[in-house]
Write an enzyme that holds these catalytic residues in place. Structure first.
Site, PDB file in Angstrom:
ATOM      1  N   ASP A   1       1.659   6.515   1.436  1.00  0.00           N
ATOM      2  CA  ASP A   1       0.885   5.306   1.576  1.00  0.00           C
ATOM      3  C   ASP A   1      -0.359   5.934   1.105  1.00  0.00           C
ATOM      4  O   ASP A   1      -0.737   6.776   1.122  1.00  0.00           O
ATOM      5  CB  ASP A   1       1.078   4.799   2.985  1.00  0.00           C
ATOM      6  CG  ASP A   1       0.136   5.333   4.041  1.00  0.00           C
ATOM      7  OD1 ASP A   1      -0.981   4.707   4.108  1.00  0.00           O
ATOM      8  OD2 ASP A   1       0.219   6.478   4.338  1.00  0.00           O
TER       9      ASP A   1
ATOM     10  N   LYS B   1       4.872   6.308  18.936  1.00  0.00           N
ATOM     11  CA  LYS B   1       4.422   7.811  18.669  1.00  0.00           C
ATOM     12  C   LYS B   1       4.742   8.877  19.911  1.00  0.00           C
ATOM     13  O   LYS B   1       4.281   8.747  20.922  1.00  0.00           O
ATOM     14  CB  LYS B   1       2.761   7.703  18.594  1.00  0.00           C
ATOM     15  CG  LYS B   1       2.339   8.595  17.870  1.00  0.00           C
ATOM     16  CD  LYS B   1       0.939   8.521  17.855  1.00  0.00           C
ATOM     17  CE  LYS B   1       0.131   7.622  16.903  1.00  0.00           C
ATOM     18  NZ  LYS B   1      -1.090   7.946  16.850  1.00  0.00           N
TER      19      LYS B   1
ATOM     20  N   ASP C   1       0.703  -0.975   0.105  1.00  0.00           N
ATOM     21  CA  ASP C   1      -0.034   0.137   0.032  1.00  0.00           C
ATOM     22  C   ASP C   1       0.941   1.127  -0.197  1.00  0.00           C
ATOM     23  O   ASP C   1       0.485   2.435   0.631  1.00  0.00           O
ATOM     24  CB  ASP C   1      -0.902  -0.011   1.235  1.00  0.00           C
ATOM     25  CG  ASP C   1      -0.295  -0.171   2.440  1.00  0.00           C
ATOM     26  OD1 ASP C   1       0.957  -0.405   2.587  1.00  0.00           O
ATOM     27  OD2 ASP C   1      -0.999  -0.080   3.554  1.00  0.00           O
TER      28      ASP C   1
HETATM   29  P1  GTP Z   1      -5.743  -1.311   7.884  1.00  0.00           P
HETATM   30  O1  GTP Z   1      -6.548  -2.264   8.387  1.00  0.00           O
HETATM   31  O2  GTP Z   1      -6.378  -0.304   7.487  1.00  0.00           O
HETATM   32  O3  GTP Z   1      -4.771  -1.289   8.932  1.00  0.00           O
HETATM   33  O4  GTP Z   1      -4.715  -2.036   6.832  1.00  0.00           O
HETATM   34  P2  GTP Z   1      -4.103  -3.223   6.580  1.00  0.00           P
HETATM   35  O5  GTP Z   1      -4.906  -4.566   7.021  1.00  0.00           O
HETATM   36  O6  GTP Z   1      -3.714  -3.167   5.136  1.00  0.00           O
HETATM   37  O7  GTP Z   1      -2.776  -3.076   7.543  1.00  0.00           O
HETATM   38  P3  GTP Z   1      -1.639  -2.372   7.484  1.00  0.00           P
HETATM   39  O8  GTP Z   1      -1.637  -1.007   6.650  1.00  0.00           O
HETATM   40  O9  GTP Z   1      -0.783  -2.373   8.638  1.00  0.00           O
HETATM   41  O10 GTP Z   1      -0.542  -3.353   6.464  1.00  0.00           O
HETATM   42  C1  GTP Z   1       0.606  -2.925   5.764  1.00  0.00           C
HETATM   43  C2  GTP Z   1       0.639  -4.187   4.578  1.00  0.00           C
HETATM   44  O11 GTP Z   1       0.935  -5.340   5.115  1.00  0.00           O
HETATM   45  C3  GTP Z   1      -0.305  -3.833   3.591  1.00  0.00           C
HETATM   46  O12 GTP Z   1       0.053  -4.130   2.372  1.00  0.00           O
HETATM   47  C4  GTP Z   1      -1.442  -5.185   3.961  1.00  0.00           C
HETATM   48  O13 GTP Z   1      -1.815  -5.772   2.892  1.00  0.00           O
HETATM   49  C5  GTP Z   1      -0.238  -6.155   4.395  1.00  0.00           C
HETATM   50  N1  GTP Z   1      -0.828  -6.878   5.458  1.00  0.00           N
HETATM   51  C6  GTP Z   1      -1.321  -6.480   6.660  1.00  0.00           C
HETATM   52  N2  GTP Z   1      -1.366  -7.805   7.603  1.00  0.00           N
HETATM   53  C7  GTP Z   1      -1.191  -8.703   6.664  1.00  0.00           C
HETATM   54  C8  GTP Z   1      -1.371 -10.250   6.925  1.00  0.00           C
HETATM   55  O14 GTP Z   1      -1.738 -10.661   7.962  1.00  0.00           O
HETATM   56  N3  GTP Z   1      -1.215 -10.829   6.192  1.00  0.00           N
HETATM   57  C9  GTP Z   1      -0.555 -10.474   4.869  1.00  0.00           C
HETATM   58  N4  GTP Z   1      -0.316 -11.418   3.868  1.00  0.00           N
HETATM   59  N5  GTP Z   1      -0.442  -9.092   4.545  1.00  0.00           N
HETATM   60  C10 GTP Z   1      -0.836  -8.213   5.460  1.00  0.00           C
END
Ligand code: GTP
Length: 344
Positions: free
Chosen positions: A220, A157, A106
């Site tokens: 992001d 933070k 992202d």
């Molecule tokens: P929020 O729910 O809005 O916090 O978004 P998110 O679920 O994408 O979490 P976050 O922004 O912290 O994740 C950063 C990146 O890691 C993103 O590209 C997510 O798709 C990926 N990501 C987060 N958690 C997982 C997981 O449990 N498994 C996998 N495969 N990817 C994950």
């Protein structure tokens, strides 16, 4: 080197847009988001790419196929249940004997990834993490570096009033890990890079450096505000991405005014409509005297006459009623209906 894109998160902060469209494939300038990352990887000569999936994996596979349209070879690994950022990497690379470049699925950047790989190799690091500078460090968890570029600490933070503004670097969501660092990630368990693996790497004294993106665009797209900002930055030229065709085949009235916008294929723009600094997905209908400014509208949305949409993101197949107004910050999920004359 192989690459792994973390693309399994639920994207809750980007709801309601991610209810039917997982974050890795939300359209950015009418292209599935991850295609920007695939471009970066291909340019750096990395064509062997694993996508680590968990949430709505089929939709992502359907959009990206085997990767050949984007000049890469894609391999999809879906976790039985979400394992967190680090747990997902361990699951996907089990048994690998070469280093891996990990991207959060992202982040939008124009970084030349080969320069980061080179820095990592030259320093003989076990882990390198990309860092980006932020204007207001009080909103983020921060990463401090020593003068030799190694990571000093991760800082929660900071609280207002007790912080002098330094460091101003945050995790940019790009990591390179050598196989010797893989064992820091517990097998088959949920774990995160930020909270589990990186602090452990510091504790155990691994060769662990930061790579600061001083000359690159970085954003992001994980919240509606940042998703919209990414579009506006690309449209304004602040982010160096090619815009491609600005107007695909559309039916546009000669009295409509379009400025610095991308209009998707099959859109219909009626007389005296004004579209400024905006992106319209394919098949959007814009009726007479509508004003759309600093906004993103996904495919097949209809905007009735005299409506005004400013600073908003509108999902697929929505209907904005006659003379309705979407004020800055509005976000509509797919198929939302805004009645005539409403103000949102
Ligand atoms: P929020 O729910 O809005 O916090 O978004 P998110 O679920 O994408 O979490 P976050 O922004 O912290 O994740 C950063 C990146 O890691 C993103 O590209 C997510 O798709 C990926 N990501 C987060 N958690 C997982 C997981 O449990 N498994 C996998 N495969 N990817 C994950």
């Amino acid at each position: 080197m192989r690459a792994l894109i973390l693309a399994g998160g639920k994207g809750t902060r980007l709801r309601p847009l991610t209810v039917y469209t997982p974050k890795p494939v939300v359209p950015v300038l009418n292209r599935p988001f991850l295609t920007y990352q695939l471009d970066l990887l291909r340019k750096a000569g990395i064509t062997d790419v694993t996508l680590s999936l968990s949430y709505q994996p089929d939709k992502i596979e359907d959009v990206l196929g085997d990767g050949s349209d984007f000049g890469v070879k894609l391999n999809f690994v879906t976790e039985p249940s979400a394992l967190g950022t680090a747990g997902a990497v361990r699951f996907a690379i089990e048994g690998a004997s070469e280093p891996v470049l990990v991207l959060n699925g992202d982040i939008l950047t124009d970084l030349d990834l080969s320069t980061m790989v080179q820095a990592h190799t030259d320093r003989k690091d076990q882990i390198t993490i990309a860092l980006t500078r932020v204007e207001d460090p009080t909103k983020y968890g921060l990463v401090a570096m020593n003068s030799d570029g190694s990571i000093e600490s991760f800082i929660e933070k900071p609280k207002d009033g007790t912080f002098d503004g330094s460091p101003n670097t945050i995790n940019a969501g790009i990591y390179i890990l050598e196989p010797s660092a893989f064992d820091l990630i517990p097998k088959g368990a949920n774990s995160s890079f930020e909270y589990d693996v990186f602090p452990k790497a510091l504790e155990q004294g691994l060769a662990f450096s930061g790579y600061v993106l001083d000359d690159n665009y970085w954003q992001d797209i994980g919240t509606p505000e940042s998703y919209l900002s990414a579009h506006l930055d690309i449209l304004s030229g602040k982010a160096g991405f090619a815009l491609g065709d600005r107007t695909d085949s559309t039916e546009t009235s000669p009295t409509a005014y379009i400025e610095n916008s991308i209009i998707g294929e099959g859109c219909v723009i009626k007389p005296n409509a004004k579209i400024i600094d905006s992106v319209l997905g394919p098949g959007v209908h814009v009726e007479e005297k509508v004003v759309i400014e600093n906004s993103v509208l996904w495919a097949h949305t209809r905007v009735s006459s005299f409506a005004k949409i400013r600073g908003s993101v509108v999902g697929k197949g929505c209907h904005v009623g006659k003379d309705a107004e979407l004020r800055a910050g509005s976000v509509l999920g797919d198929k939302a209906m805004i009645p005539d004359y409403s103000v949102v």
